[in-house]
Structures are given as C-alpha cells and as structure tokens.
Design a protein around this motif. Structure first.
Motif, PDB file in Angstrom:
ATOM      1  N   LEU A 142       0.851  -1.212  -0.207  1.00  0.00           N
ATOM      2  CA  LEU A 142      -0.099   0.007  -0.081  1.00  0.00           C
ATOM      3  C   LEU A 142       0.881   1.490  -0.098  1.00  0.00           C
ATOM      4  N   ALA A 143       2.038   1.333   0.569  1.00  0.00           N
ATOM      5  CA  ALA A 143       2.937   2.369   0.843  1.00  0.00           C
ATOM      6  C   ALA A 143       3.343   2.728  -0.550  1.00  0.00           C
ATOM      7  N   SER A 144       3.740   1.641  -1.397  1.00  0.00           N
ATOM      8  CA  SER A 144       4.377   1.543  -2.548  1.00  0.00           C
ATOM      9  C   SER A 144       3.496   2.570  -3.597  1.00  0.00           C
ATOM     10  N   GLY A 145       2.117   2.593  -3.339  1.00  0.00           N
ATOM     11  CA  GLY A 145       1.314   3.273  -4.208  1.00  0.00           C
ATOM     12  C   GLY A 145       0.756   2.528  -5.634  1.00  0.00           C
ATOM     13  N   SER A 171      -4.111  -1.240  -5.204  1.00  0.00           N
ATOM     14  CA  SER A 171      -5.149  -0.712  -4.450  1.00  0.00           C
ATOM     15  C   SER A 171      -5.256  -1.522  -2.968  1.00  0.00           C
ATOM     16  N   VAL A 172      -6.279  -1.296  -2.321  1.00  0.00           N
ATOM     17  CA  VAL A 172      -6.553  -2.048  -1.045  1.00  0.00           C
ATOM     18  C   VAL A 172      -6.842  -3.426  -1.404  1.00  0.00           C
ATOM     19  N   THR A 173      -7.578  -3.800  -2.229  1.00  0.00           N
ATOM     20  CA  THR A 173      -7.980  -4.965  -2.715  1.00  0.00           C
ATOM     21  C   THR A 173      -6.808  -5.898  -3.315  1.00  0.00           C
ATOM     22  N   GLU A 174      -6.349  -5.381  -4.084  1.00  0.00           N
ATOM     23  CA  GLU A 174      -4.957  -6.109  -4.779  1.00  0.00           C
ATOM     24  C   GLU A 174      -3.955  -6.386  -3.700  1.00  0.00           C
ATOM     25  N   ALA A 175      -3.885  -5.403  -2.608  1.00  0.00           N
ATOM     26  CA  ALA A 175      -2.793  -5.453  -1.729  1.00  0.00           C
ATOM     27  C   ALA A 175      -3.174  -6.604  -0.704  1.00  0.00           C
ATOM     28  N   SER A 189      -7.325   2.170   3.635  1.00  0.00           N
ATOM     29  CA  SER A 189      -7.270   3.342   2.650  1.00  0.00           C
ATOM     30  C   SER A 189      -6.771   4.648   3.151  1.00  0.00           C
ATOM     31  N   GLU A 190      -6.785   4.949   4.587  1.00  0.00           N
ATOM     32  CA  GLU A 190      -6.202   5.971   5.056  1.00  0.00           C
ATOM     33  C   GLU A 190      -4.637   5.678   5.145  1.00  0.00           C
TER      34      GLU A 190
END
Length: 77
Positions: free
Chosen positions: A38-41, A44-48, A73-74
């Motif tokens: 998630l930090a890499s950008g 998405s949340v689902t993919e992570a 998400s946050e």
C-alpha cells in the motif's frame, strides 16, 4: 521434519521467541507485507489484500485496522 522437531515443539519455541502464536505470526507478517504494498502506491486495497494472502476483504480491513490503527485506505494516503 527439516528442523528435526515436532510441530508442538516448533510452535512452543515460536511462541517463546516472538510472543505470538503461529497464526498471529503469519497474519502479522502478511499485514506488514500488505502495508508495504500500500505504501508503494502501486496497489489498491483489494489488490494488496489478495497479494498478501487474504481472501476476505472485510477480514483484512478489520485486522489491518487492529494492527495499524487506521484503515487500509487511510494508510495508503
């Protein structure tokens, strides 16, 4: 078998070293990996969640928030 100890001995030693059960240790490792994704950008949340081994997004969000104190998400923002 490769460590030449029984399963119960392995879990007992894991608990002594990490202070966590086997399930907690694996879940924590997966959540840490998901946080890096998630930090890499790039995810998405689902993919992570799926990439880190969680099949249920609702469960992933609950456990992520329990560990990091914010929703995925946050955390991504």
């Amino acid at each position: 078998n490769m460590m030449f100890m029984s399963r119960s001995t392995f879990y007992r030693k894991l608990k002594a070293v990490t202070g966590m059960s086997g399930n907690e240790f694996i879940r924590t490792t997966r959540l840490n990996y998901a946080s890096k994704l998630l930090a890499s950008g790039k995810y998405s949340v689902t993919e992570a969640a799926f990439e880190s081994g969680f099949n249920d997004i609702k469960y992933f969000r609950k456990r992520f928030q329990d560990q990091f104190g914010v929703t995925p998400s946050e955390y991504k923002q």
